[in-house]
Design an enzyme around this catalytic site. Structure first.
Site, PDB file in Angstrom:
ATOM      1  N   GLY A  94      45.660  47.222  39.438  1.00 45.16           N
ATOM      2  CA  GLY A  94      44.744  47.801  38.444  1.00 45.16           C
ATOM      3  C   GLY A  94      43.363  48.027  39.040  1.00 45.16           C
ATOM      4  N   ASP A 314      41.096  35.678  34.845  1.00 40.65           N
ATOM      5  CA  ASP A 314      42.336  35.575  35.622  1.00 40.65           C
ATOM      6  C   ASP A 314      42.852  34.139  35.717  1.00 40.65           C
ATOM      7  OD1 ASP A 314      42.311  38.298  36.049  1.00 40.65           O
ATOM      8  OD2 ASP A 314      41.256  38.148  37.963  1.00 40.65           O
TER       9      ASP A 314
HETATM   10  C1  S3P Z   1      38.842  42.719  38.538  1.00 43.14           C
HETATM   11  C2  S3P Z   1      38.475  42.655  37.223  1.00 43.14           C
HETATM   12  C3  S3P Z   1      39.281  41.997  36.178  1.00 43.14           C
HETATM   13  C4  S3P Z   1      40.334  41.078  36.763  1.00 43.14           C
HETATM   14  C5  S3P Z   1      41.055  41.700  37.923  1.00 43.14           C
HETATM   15  C6  S3P Z   1      40.086  42.077  39.026  1.00 43.14           C
HETATM   16  C7  S3P Z   1      37.964  43.413  39.508  1.00 43.14           C
HETATM   17  O1  S3P Z   1      39.921  42.985  35.394  1.00 43.14           O
HETATM   18  O2  S3P Z   1      41.263  40.689  35.770  1.00 43.14           O
HETATM   19  O3  S3P Z   1      42.012  40.795  38.455  1.00 43.14           O
HETATM   20  O4  S3P Z   1      38.141  43.239  40.724  1.00 43.14           O
HETATM   21  O5  S3P Z   1      37.078  44.133  39.056  1.00 43.14           O
HETATM   22  P1  S3P Z   1      39.182  43.651  34.113  1.00 43.14           P
HETATM   23  O6  S3P Z   1      38.016  44.376  34.624  1.00 43.14           O
HETATM   24  O7  S3P Z   1      40.204  44.602  33.534  1.00 43.14           O
HETATM   25  O8  S3P Z   1      38.865  42.523  33.200  1.00 43.14           O
END
Ligand code: S3P
Length: 431
Positions: A94, A314
């Site tokens: 993601g 997380d």
């Molecule tokens: C992350 C932000 C978080 C986290 C992901 C890594 C990042 O997600 O859960 O593992 O590196 O910016 P969200 O921004 O969707 O909360």
């Protein structure tokens, strides 16, 4: 499929060095690729997620050499990328997808974006919406998911965006588009999410202001390559912190962990549960670091509310496991974001820990964990499943340390998304 090992009566002992931070490793590749000159990354996390970001930039013509945990990037500037020969494959990541949708929204060629089955179900409109307001041209499926296309030749302009959800990925996508946009970009956060993008932009010579929950930046001059030394990932350290707390007769030190205040929620939450964590700061120029020492301790249940979530988002699965061993109930609220992580982590935490006898009630925005429950696999061996989620896989391995009876884990490969070598590191402290 593997058999998980319970801890011996001697508990867990020793020093652990967990791998580099995932969020920072992704960002170091991104800034290195768009800066001018050489960027060197040390203690780089060579995990599946981060390697997807690396492959994307190679596909875009960036010269990147990797030797285990060291990376050298020959950055060619914002305009130095070349059209990809194949779709940009984000795998399970993601962070790669959302940040790159912002960073790549102003190139002069089209790019297709694809991901694995889990990533292709995760919401991407949360980034598409603000980026489209800025002038980006992004196509997604009718459900707002991958596959997608970033179209060529967008003209970007700054916007003011009041964040509807606390998300560093959304914030970062806007900022990474904002550094290429005409006019001013402002992001307003009610609760601070991780600020690695802001810190790294400054390190690479960029300028931004961050005050009272408002981040403001303008189009940036050329960024310059840097040396980024990545701290150990507190999200990976979290598994060892909880392991030492709940496994009888344990004492562990986790070395050189990043304790950025937008990421250290696990330390605050465990401390509120009664843990005494020795934090020994290490002098550095970059992100704050410390050695963390923790011993077995009795914990008690607490209320974890919306304000606690962004800095520990997380870590909630492993916190839930700790809560099953605490005296009294732990109530997690305001954590609906867990529903759209690599899995629905409210559902997967409950499904897995319940198989071992944990007593957890589901809420739409969290869970109620009834503490003081011994974990058992009394009759036949219990089959736990990672459900394809790295953090659920590692939570299961820690749960097995204190479970009586046989525990089998399927889908353990998922661990390599953020922590290749997790089981080896765990077995080192079980000797
Ligand atoms: C992350 C932000 C978080 C986290 C992901 C890594 C990042 O997600 O859960 O593992 O590196 O910016 P969200 O921004 O969707 O909360």
């Amino acid at each position: 499929m593997i058999r998980l090992t319970p801890a011996s009566a001697h508990g867990l002992h020793g020093h652990v060095t967990v791998p580099g931070d995932k969020s920072i490793s992704h960002r170091a590749l991104m800034f290195g690729a768009i800066a001018k000159g050489q960027t060197v990354i040390t203690n780089f996390l060579a995990s599946d997620d981060v390697l997807h970001t690396m492959t994307v930039f190679r596909n875009l013509g960036v010269a990147i050499q990797q030797n285990e945990n060291s990376v050298r990037i020959q950055g060619q500037g914002f305009d130095g990328l070349t059209p990809p020969k194949k779709p940009l494959d984000m795998g399970n990541s993601g962070t790669s997808t959302r940040l790159l949708m912002g960073l790549l929204s102003k190139q002069n060629f089209d790019m297709s974006i694809i991901g694995d089955e889990s990533l292709s179900q995760r919401p991407m409109t949360r980034v598409m919406k603000p980026l489209t307001e800025m002038g980006a041209k992004i196509d997604l499926t009718a459900n707002g998911t991958l596959p997608g296309v970033i179209q060529a030749n967008a003209t970007l302009r700054g916007i003011t965006y009041d964040m509807p959800v606390a998300s560093a990925q959304v914030k970062s996508a806007i900022l990474l588009a904002g550094i290429q946009a005409e006019g001013e970009t402002r992001v307003i956060e009610k609760i601070a999410s991780r600020d690695h993008t802001e810190r790294m932009l400054r390190q690479f010579g960029g300028q931004l202001e961050s005050k009272n929950g408002v981040i403001t930046l303008k189009k940036q001059q050329q960024l310059q390559g840097q040396h980024v030394d990545v701290p150990a990932d507190i999200s990976s350290a979290a598994f060892f912190l909880v392991a030492a707390l709940i496994t009888p007769n344990s004492e562990l030190t986790i070395n050189r962990v990043g304790i950025n205040p937008t990421r250290d929620g696990i330390l605050k939450i465990l401390t509120r549960m009664g843990a005494s964590i020795e934090v020994t700061p290490i002098d550095t120029q970059g992100e704050p670091l410390a050695d963390l020492t923790v011993r077995t301790q009795t914990l008690h249940g607490i209320d974890i509310t919306a304000a606690d979530i962004p800095s520990a988002v997380d870590e909630l699965p492993i916190i839930a496991l700790a809560a099953t061993q605490a005296d009294g109930d732990t109530i997690i609220s305001g954590a609906e974001e867990l529903r759209v992580k690599e899995t629905d982590r409210i559902a997967t935490v409950i499904s897995e820990l319940s198989k071992l006898g944990a007593n957890i009630e589901e809420k739409p925005d969290g869970m109620i964990i009834h503490g003081g429950q011994s974990l058992t696999a009394d009759n036949d061996a219990v089959l736990l499943d990672s459900c394809g989620d790295h953090r659920i896989a590692m939570m299961n391995a820690i749960a097995a340390l204190i479970t009586t009876g046989d525990v089998i884990l399927t889908g353990e490969d998922a661990m390599s998304v953020s922590y290749p070598g997790f089981l080896e590191d765990l077995s080192e402290v079980m000797l």
